[in-house]
Design an enzyme around this catalytic site. Structure first.
Site, PDB file in Angstrom:
ATOM      1  N   THR A  14     -32.890 -21.143 -20.577  1.00  0.00           N
ATOM      2  CA  THR A  14     -31.887 -21.901 -19.834  1.00  0.00           C
ATOM      3  C   THR A  14     -32.489 -22.577 -18.634  1.00  0.00           C
ATOM      4  O   THR A  14     -31.914 -22.582 -17.575  1.00  0.00           O
ATOM      5  CB  THR A  14     -30.793 -20.974 -19.337  1.00  0.00           C
ATOM      6  OG1 THR A  14     -31.425 -19.870 -18.758  1.00  0.00           O
ATOM      7  CG2 THR A  14     -29.886 -20.568 -20.437  1.00  0.00           C
TER       8      THR A  14
ATOM      9  N   ASN B  36     -21.359 -27.025  -7.030  1.00  0.00           N
ATOM     10  CA  ASN B  36     -21.102 -27.585  -8.348  1.00  0.00           C
ATOM     11  C   ASN B  36     -19.954 -28.569  -8.384  1.00  0.00           C
ATOM     12  O   ASN B  36     -19.777 -29.284  -9.366  1.00  0.00           O
ATOM     13  CB  ASN B  36     -20.898 -26.464  -9.360  1.00  0.00           C
ATOM     14  CG  ASN B  36     -22.218 -25.846  -9.711  1.00  0.00           C
ATOM     15  OD1 ASN B  36     -23.071 -26.506 -10.271  1.00  0.00           O
ATOM     16  ND2 ASN B  36     -22.412 -24.596  -9.316  1.00  0.00           N
TER      17      ASN B  36
ATOM     18  N   THR C 110     -34.498 -29.028  -9.135  1.00  0.00           N
ATOM     19  CA  THR C 110     -33.278 -29.822  -8.938  1.00  0.00           C
ATOM     20  C   THR C 110     -32.526 -29.222  -7.743  1.00  0.00           C
ATOM     21  O   THR C 110     -32.836 -29.537  -6.600  1.00  0.00           O
ATOM     22  CB  THR C 110     -32.387 -29.836 -10.193  1.00  0.00           C
ATOM     23  OG1 THR C 110     -32.178 -28.503 -10.644  1.00  0.00           O
ATOM     24  CG2 THR C 110     -33.029 -30.655 -11.282  1.00  0.00           C
TER      25      THR C 110
END
Lengths: 393, 393
Positions: free
Chosen positions: A186, A388, A152
């Protein structure tokens, strides 16, 4: 090589059109047998994505024939339509590879709360399945394509492999650059081996390995809804692996992938190892290290090359006595080898600490016992904020 | 007005030379009586600064004649020399004001792990004590100077006051811009009242008020080593306050100061209120709201004006079933009035949410009970990273 390093596995990575960037975004790894052993660990987040809900059911009998993974969408908080998409994806793989859909794991990664385009997924599965039937599907290029298709915000694919002198091999691929804080794992990870091991044996080895590797990577304190680490066993080497030797190799492989994930964490400028020494137990050492790894003030200081050990101790002090035994005024702290604090008082001048290298080690001596643990984290940077805050747009 | 709004209090703010900036950096607030009632709440961090260790002893008998506060150094992790500095500071105040050093609270704020310059502190106490003996010391200017002297990275002083129709007054000052995450309190706050109330009555009111105000401000998840909230009572109005009325006024005053702290949090671009509704208990509502307030991914999304509700639910999902009851697939989320998620599925398009105003409200309906709570936080911005990576230098 990654997932095709071990004998008995084929892989493919194709462009299904799910990623806006137009890159590879759908991977399938097929176990060609003779065994169909498998084990998985999943995120502990209570908000679990549809592929996690599905894959937990698939894993119940420990039989897995194939795993399909997509980037470009997490298929999480997408309701019953989203679950149908996951189910239909497994059915498509089952049909194309002539295996039961109930033996097909599904993994997805990307934005939460948006539906995946099932038409694109199904067409991607068709293309990947065609590729899996070619001679190249067991080669290094195919493994690399699969590793690329699950990326990603990763800037590079993550692969690792280990060849045992005993004759068996274990290899793996991983993706993960953000939301790196373990509930169990994760990230998306697929590991394959041709050692002859049962699903129960794989499960024991995998839980041990993830607990001391992926579980101790805490880049940004955020736990994902989609994380899955899967270990598939083909038995194609014909060699029954010694369980202890296999576990050791698996730990080394998972540690390698963990450090690759750390080194490519979103916007990071430093790789920080927080080593807690002389804790009463390993669990308490992890608790203390994790508290430091989640302190934004500590992490911004590291970004600024500032050896602010007061922020280390302020973070340690947030831990209750029930969670870790230590005398808060008896702790030593060393940063990159310079002991800046001894027994809770300033020792060497902080100016002696060189924080310009990417690698940073913070050693915290609790003087409370004999247990040690390391948690890996990153600094908190402008690039993290940038990446982010722009993710969904 | 702040700490001099109530009758029976004198204040001073002076430049002792502790702050590199050269601004006001030492404040003293003196209770002129007739009562010397007092209550304090302190940080729950196990790593407590020397002034906290000292002040806890002072508070044991509930008698406080004065409080001295300095910026320019936290006096934390400075060992026995640092404790002697705190002790000597209280002795200096006692000598100058002719009160017992054992009735003098000390608060410090600034960098951890550096010794305070006792000579500068003592000279500052001397100057402040001289100012306290002037007629101006009970006026608004003196209160403002005290509020300015405790500022660190604050861009403005924080003051509030409330005049009861019953004839008593309560006023206060606060400092705090970083390390805002409550253990009990997360900042330095001094509140004064001329109501006739015992130390025990003040203590009950203060604990109630901080629990629903300062304790629910969680700007960056980092708990300070020095936080102290103190309430002093002079009884100078001669009026015995109704306890319920006083508590209500105190809650309102603390809420006002809390929102001032939020609005000036380091580098923040948004003030975010996280309202959790229909939780099983108020404590569970706070737990859920706090988890969201500590998600860096949620906070960076808000910085980027991105209504990424998936990150809200991913944070909620990290809470164990033991800590909060809810069906993770039955939650509603609204951001600034737009219901973007209903029962765990996308509802209104996220594009409808306007995040350009500074004020942001996130409503999370758990559908698990009838309790509600709000936690206040900020976004995670470039300015936060910048300010905190450069703090020590």
């Amino acid at each position: 090589m990654s997932v095709t390093a071990a004998a008995g596995f084929a892989a493919a990575g194709v462009t299904a059109g799910l990623k806006k960037s137009g890159g590879l975004d759908l991977a399938v790894v097929q176990n060609l047998g003779p065994l169909t052993s498998a084990a998985s660990v999943f995120t502990m987040n209570r908000c679990q994505a549809n592929p996690v809900i599905w894959s937990k059911q698939v894993m119940k009998d420990g039989v897995v024939s194939a795993i399909v993974l997509n980037s470009g969408g997490a298929n999480c908080y997408t309701g019953s339509i989203g679950f149908q998409t996951t189910h239909a994806t497994a059915e498509a793989v089952g049909t194309q590879l002539n295996v039961s859909a109930g033996d097909v794991l599904v993994c997805s990664t990307g934005l939460i709360g948006e539906q995946l385009n099932l038409g694109l997924v199904t067409a991607g599965v068709f293309d990947a399945s065609k590729a899996l039937k070619t001679a190249d599907a067991t080669g290094a290029e195919a493994g690399l394509a699969a590793a690329q298709a699950i990326m990603t915000t990763d800037t590079r694919p993550k692969q690792s492999e280990h060849h045992s002198p005993a004759g068996w091999t274990v290899g793996g691929m991983a993706k993960g650059a953000g939301m790196l804080a373990p509930g169990l794992a994760t990230m998306l990870v697929v590991i394959t081996t041709d050692a002859v091991l049962s699903s129960a044996q794989l499960d024991t080895a995998l839980r041990h390995a993830t607990a001391v590797t992926f579980d101790r990577l805490d880049s940004d304190g955020c736990m994902s809804t989609n994380d899955t680490v899967t270990l598939l066993g083909s038995g194609a080497s014909g060699i029954e692996a010694d369980e202890a030797q296999f576990t050791a190799a698996l730990v080394a492989l998972c540690a390698d992938l963990t450090l690759q994930l750390q080194g490519d964490a979103e916007g990071s400028g430093h790789d920080v190892a927080i080593e807690v020494r002389n804790a009463l137990s390993e669990a308490e050492a992890v608790t203390v290290a994790r508290a430091v790894s989640r302190s934004n003030l500590f992490k911004t200081a590291i970004f600024g090359n500032d050896p602010n050990w007061g922020r280390v101790l302020a973070a340690v002090g947030t831990i209750s006595e029930a969670d870790a035994a230590f005398d808060p005024y008896g702790i030593d702290v060393a940063i990159n080898g310079v002991q800046v604090c001894t027994a809770g008082e300033p020792d060497q001048p902080r100016e002696l600490v060189d924080l310009t290298p990417r690698a940073v080690t913070v050693q915290i001596d609790l003087h409370a016992g004999e247990a040690t643990a390391t948690v890996w984290t990153n600094d908190l940077t402008h690039d993290y904020v940038e990446e982010n805050s722009a993710y969904a747009s």
